[in-house]
Design a protein around this motif. Sequence first.
Motif, PDB file in Angstrom:
ATOM      1  N   LEU A   1       0.842  -1.197   0.000  1.00  0.00           N
ATOM      2  CA  LEU A   1       0.000   0.000   0.000  1.00  0.00           C
ATOM      3  C   LEU A   1       0.876   1.245   0.000  1.00  0.00           C
ATOM      4  CD1 LEU A   1      -1.896  -2.311   1.043  1.00  0.00           C
ATOM      5  CD2 LEU A   1      -3.081  -0.571   2.357  1.00  0.00           C
ATOM      6  N   ILE A   2       0.614   2.123  -0.962  1.00  0.00           N
ATOM      7  CA  ILE A   2       1.363   3.363  -1.101  1.00  0.00           C
ATOM      8  C   ILE A   2       0.386   4.527  -1.016  1.00  0.00           C
ATOM      9  CG2 ILE A   2       2.762   4.779  -2.659  1.00  0.00           C
ATOM     10  CD1 ILE A   2       3.955   2.264  -3.781  1.00  0.00           C
ATOM     11  N   ARG A   3       0.672   5.474  -0.141  1.00  0.00           N
ATOM     12  CA  ARG A   3      -0.150   6.676  -0.026  1.00  0.00           C
ATOM     13  C   ARG A   3       0.496   7.789  -0.822  1.00  0.00           C
ATOM     14  NH1 ARG A   3      -0.025  11.050   3.246  1.00  0.00           N
ATOM     15  NH2 ARG A   3       1.602  10.114   4.546  1.00  0.00           N
ATOM     16  N   ALA A   4      -0.172   8.174  -1.911  1.00  0.00           N
ATOM     17  CA  ALA A   4       0.356   9.222  -2.774  1.00  0.00           C
ATOM     18  C   ALA A   4       0.189  10.587  -2.116  1.00  0.00           C
ATOM     19  CB  ALA A   4      -0.346   9.186  -4.135  1.00  0.00           C
ATOM     20  N   LEU A   5       0.897  11.588  -2.623  1.00  0.00           N
ATOM     21  CA  LEU A   5       0.836  12.924  -2.038  1.00  0.00           C
ATOM     22  C   LEU A   5      -0.556  13.545  -2.087  1.00  0.00           C
ATOM     23  CD1 LEU A   5       4.221  14.504  -3.182  1.00  0.00           C
ATOM     24  CD2 LEU A   5       3.625  13.479  -0.994  1.00  0.00           C
ATOM     25  N   PRO A   6      -1.380  13.263  -3.124  1.00  0.00           N
ATOM     26  CA  PRO A   6      -2.766  13.781  -3.087  1.00  0.00           C
ATOM     27  C   PRO A   6      -3.661  13.065  -2.090  1.00  0.00           C
ATOM     28  CG  PRO A   6      -2.045  13.397  -5.355  1.00  0.00           C
ATOM     29  CD  PRO A   6      -1.047  12.741  -4.458  1.00  0.00           C
ATOM     30  N   ASN A   7      -3.065  12.174  -1.262  1.00  0.00           N
ATOM     31  CA  ASN A   7      -3.765  11.406  -0.233  1.00  0.00           C
ATOM     32  C   ASN A   7      -4.624  10.293  -0.825  1.00  0.00           C
ATOM     33  OD1 ASN A   7      -4.002  10.944   2.525  1.00  0.00           O
ATOM     34  ND2 ASN A   7      -5.960  12.012   2.663  1.00  0.00           N
ATOM     35  N   ASN A   8      -4.214   9.790  -1.984  1.00  0.00           N
ATOM     36  CA  ASN A   8      -4.849   8.613  -2.574  1.00  0.00           C
ATOM     37  C   ASN A   8      -4.038   7.380  -2.212  1.00  0.00           C
ATOM     38  OD1 ASN A   8      -6.721  10.318  -3.895  1.00  0.00           O
ATOM     39  ND2 ASN A   8      -5.258  10.666  -5.548  1.00  0.00           N
ATOM     40  N   MET A   9      -4.713   6.236  -2.150  1.00  0.00           N
ATOM     41  CA  MET A   9      -4.044   4.990  -1.828  1.00  0.00           C
ATOM     42  C   MET A   9      -3.830   4.179  -3.102  1.00  0.00           C
ATOM     43  SD  MET A   9      -2.735   3.543   0.826  1.00  0.00           S
ATOM     44  CE  MET A   9      -3.617   4.267   2.200  1.00  0.00           C
ATOM     45  N   VAL A  10      -2.582   3.783  -3.340  1.00  0.00           N
ATOM     46  CA  VAL A  10      -2.232   2.977  -4.506  1.00  0.00           C
ATOM     47  C   VAL A  10      -1.892   1.569  -4.030  1.00  0.00           C
ATOM     48  CG1 VAL A  10      -0.714   2.749  -6.507  1.00  0.00           C
ATOM     49  CG2 VAL A  10      -1.338   5.026  -5.668  1.00  0.00           C
ATOM     50  N   LEU A  11      -2.545   0.561  -4.599  1.00  0.00           N
ATOM     51  CA  LEU A  11      -2.306  -0.834  -4.243  1.00  0.00           C
ATOM     52  C   LEU A  11      -1.501  -1.486  -5.355  1.00  0.00           C
ATOM     53  CD1 LEU A  11      -4.801  -0.048  -2.446  1.00  0.00           C
ATOM     54  CD2 LEU A  11      -5.458  -2.446  -2.554  1.00  0.00           C
ATOM     55  N   ILE A  12      -0.327  -1.987  -5.005  1.00  0.00           N
ATOM     56  CA  ILE A  12       0.559  -2.613  -5.978  1.00  0.00           C
ATOM     57  C   ILE A  12       0.775  -4.069  -5.577  1.00  0.00           C
ATOM     58  CG2 ILE A  12       2.826  -2.517  -7.065  1.00  0.00           C
ATOM     59  CD1 ILE A  12       2.952   0.419  -6.266  1.00  0.00           C
ATOM     60  N   PRO A  13       0.462  -5.031  -6.451  1.00  0.00           N
ATOM     61  CA  PRO A  13       0.742  -6.431  -6.120  1.00  0.00           C
ATOM     62  C   PRO A  13       2.226  -6.623  -5.803  1.00  0.00           C
ATOM     63  CG  PRO A  13      -0.653  -6.277  -8.070  1.00  0.00           C
ATOM     64  CD  PRO A  13      -0.207  -4.879  -7.755  1.00  0.00           C
ATOM     65  N   ASN A  14       2.509  -7.406  -4.785  1.00  0.00           N
ATOM     66  CA  ASN A  14       3.895  -7.579  -4.349  1.00  0.00           C
ATOM     67  C   ASN A  14       4.782  -8.147  -5.446  1.00  0.00           C
ATOM     68  OD1 ASN A  14       3.331  -6.631  -1.769  1.00  0.00           O
ATOM     69  ND2 ASN A  14       2.773  -8.658  -1.009  1.00  0.00           N
ATOM     70  N   SER A  15       4.230  -9.055  -6.262  1.00  0.00           N
ATOM     71  CA  SER A  15       5.031  -9.636  -7.342  1.00  0.00           C
ATOM     72  C   SER A  15       5.416  -8.584  -8.374  1.00  0.00           C
ATOM     73  CB  SER A  15       4.262 -10.778  -8.008  1.00  0.00           C
ATOM     74  OG  SER A  15       3.019 -10.315  -8.533  1.00  0.00           O
ATOM     75  N   LYS A  16       4.513  -7.635  -8.646  1.00  0.00           N
ATOM     76  CA  LYS A  16       4.823  -6.547  -9.576  1.00  0.00           C
ATOM     77  C   LYS A  16       5.882  -5.621  -9.000  1.00  0.00           C
ATOM     78  CE  LYS A  16       1.600  -7.670 -12.618  1.00  0.00           C
ATOM     79  NZ  LYS A  16       1.937  -8.143 -13.980  1.00  0.00           N
ATOM     80  N   LEU A  17       5.760  -5.334  -7.715  1.00  0.00           N
ATOM     81  CA  LEU A  17       6.724  -4.438  -7.070  1.00  0.00           C
ATOM     82  C   LEU A  17       8.114  -5.065  -7.004  1.00  0.00           C
ATOM     83  CD1 LEU A  17       7.178  -1.758  -5.560  1.00  0.00           C
ATOM     84  CD2 LEU A  17       6.547  -2.940  -3.458  1.00  0.00           C
ATOM     85  N   ALA A  18       8.163  -6.375  -6.741  1.00  0.00           N
ATOM     86  CA  ALA A  18       9.451  -7.053  -6.624  1.00  0.00           C
ATOM     87  C   ALA A  18      10.208  -7.071  -7.949  1.00  0.00           C
ATOM     88  CB  ALA A  18       9.242  -8.478  -6.122  1.00  0.00           C
ATOM     89  N   SER A  19       9.489  -7.037  -9.068  1.00  0.00           N
ATOM     90  CA  SER A  19      10.142  -7.087 -10.382  1.00  0.00           C
ATOM     91  C   SER A  19      10.224  -5.719 -11.055  1.00  0.00           C
ATOM     92  CB  SER A  19       9.382  -8.050 -11.297  1.00  0.00           C
ATOM     93  OG  SER A  19       8.027  -7.646 -11.464  1.00  0.00           O
ATOM     94  N   ALA A  20       9.762  -4.668 -10.380  1.00  0.00           N
ATOM     95  CA  ALA A  20       9.734  -3.336 -10.982  1.00  0.00           C
ATOM     96  C   ALA A  20      11.032  -2.588 -10.698  1.00  0.00           C
ATOM     97  CB  ALA A  20       8.545  -2.538 -10.445  1.00  0.00           C
ATOM     98  N   ILE A  21      11.271  -1.560 -11.510  1.00  0.00           N
ATOM     99  CA  ILE A  21      12.381  -0.629 -11.249  1.00  0.00           C
ATOM    100  C   ILE A  21      11.865   0.433 -10.282  1.00  0.00           C
ATOM    101  CG2 ILE A  21      13.944   1.057 -12.262  1.00  0.00           C
ATOM    102  CD1 ILE A  21      13.816  -0.519 -14.857  1.00  0.00           C
ATOM    103  N   VAL A  22      12.460   0.504  -9.104  1.00  0.00           N
ATOM    104  CA  VAL A  22      11.959   1.360  -8.036  1.00  0.00           C
ATOM    105  C   VAL A  22      13.062   2.317  -7.586  1.00  0.00           C
ATOM    106  CG1 VAL A  22      10.950   1.420  -5.721  1.00  0.00           C
ATOM    107  CG2 VAL A  22      10.400  -0.467  -7.257  1.00  0.00           C
ATOM    108  N   THR A  23      12.692   3.569  -7.435  1.00  0.00           N
ATOM    109  CA  THR A  23      13.580   4.562  -6.830  1.00  0.00           C
ATOM    110  C   THR A  23      13.113   4.824  -5.411  1.00  0.00           C
ATOM    111  OG1 THR A  23      13.949   5.627  -8.975  1.00  0.00           O
ATOM    112  CG2 THR A  23      14.536   6.878  -7.004  1.00  0.00           C
TER     113      THR A  23
END
Length: 343
Positions: free
Chosen positions: A209-231
Motif C-alpha cells: 500500500l502506497i499513499r500518494a501525495l494527493p492522499n490517494n491509496m495505490v495498491l501494488i501487487p507484491n510480485s509486480k513491485l518485486a520485479s519493478a524498477i523502483v527509486t
Amino acid sequence: MIKTITWDILLSAGTFFATSAIIGLVIERIVLRRLAALAHRTSWEGDEIVITSLKGLTFYTFLLVGLYGATLRLPLDEKTQHLADRGILVVLLLLATVLMMRLAAGFVSHYAKKAVLPSTSIFSNLAKAIAFSVGILIILQSLGISITPILTALGVGGLAVALALQDTLSNLFSGLHIIATRQIRQGDYIRLGSGEEGYVTDITWRNTLIRALPNNMVLIPNSKLASAIVTNFHLPETEMAVLVQVGVSYDSDLEKVEQTTVDVAQGLLREVQGGVSGFDPFVRYHTFADFSINFTVILRCHEYVDQYLLKHEFVKRLHRRYLAEGIEIPFPIRTVQLKGTEG
C-alpha cells in the motif's frame, strides 16, 4: 435417577453464575486498567501486549466458569452434562485461540521493530493464521475427531492448492522477499518505473500500500513491485539534493550571479523548514542556450516532500534579489525579418 430441580438448587446455580460474572467484570474494568497503568511504567513492552490481549476475554472466561459451576449444581442427566461440558470446553478453547492470536501478532510486531524485519501486517497476519490453525486442531482433537486424516488430506491437497493459488502465493513470497531485503521499508517514499509514487504505508500478504501525495491509496501487487524498477528516496538516507534550473542574460556578470544566487540559497536553507542548514549550496553553469546562460542551483532538503517548499521560496527570493541587483532573467524573443519584393 434425576433429582428434581428446586428453588434452592436454582438459587445456588444462579448465585454462582452471577458471582463469576461480577468477578470477571471487576477484573475487566478495574484490575486490568490498573495493571495497564503499571505496565506503562515498566521498560519491557511485553506486559502491555499481554494486558491488551486479555481485554474483552477475561469477562467471558469467568462467564464460562460460572456457567460450568452452575451446570454442576443442576441435576442434569449424564448425556446433557456431557454435552454441556463439551460445549463449554469448545468455547473456552476458542477464547484461548483468540488470546494466542493476539499475543502472537503483538509479539511478532513488537520484536519485528527491533529485529531486521520491519513492522508490517504480513507477519502479524501470518502469526494469527498459525495460532488459529493450531487452536482449531486442538479443538477438533478435544472433540475426539482425529486430526491425522485432516493433516494427510492437507498434505495431499497442498499441491492442488498451490497451483490454484499461484498468483496469491507469488505475491506472498514476493512480499516476504521485499521485507527481508529491506530495500523497501514501511514509511519510505518510493517511485516506480511506471510512474506511481508515494509513502509505503504497509506490506500485506498480497499488496503493498502506497499513499500518494494527493492522499490517494495505490495498491501494488507484491510480485509486480518485486520485479519493478523502483527509486527509493529514503535510501541510503532521507536527505537529498534539490536541483533548481535558472537562466540569466548573456550580459550578466557571472561571478556576481553566482555570489548572489549562493547568498540567497544559504539564507533559504537556514530559514525555511525542511532545508539542511549545514549544507553549502553551490552553482554549476552548464549551457549556452539560445536566450540565456543556464545553470543549476544545488540545494539540500531533509526528505523528498521538503523540496516543494524549498523550490517555492527559492524562486520568490531569487526573483526579488535579481530585481534588486539588476540581474536579468531573459525570456525568449524571436526577431522576424521580412525581405521586400521587387516591383
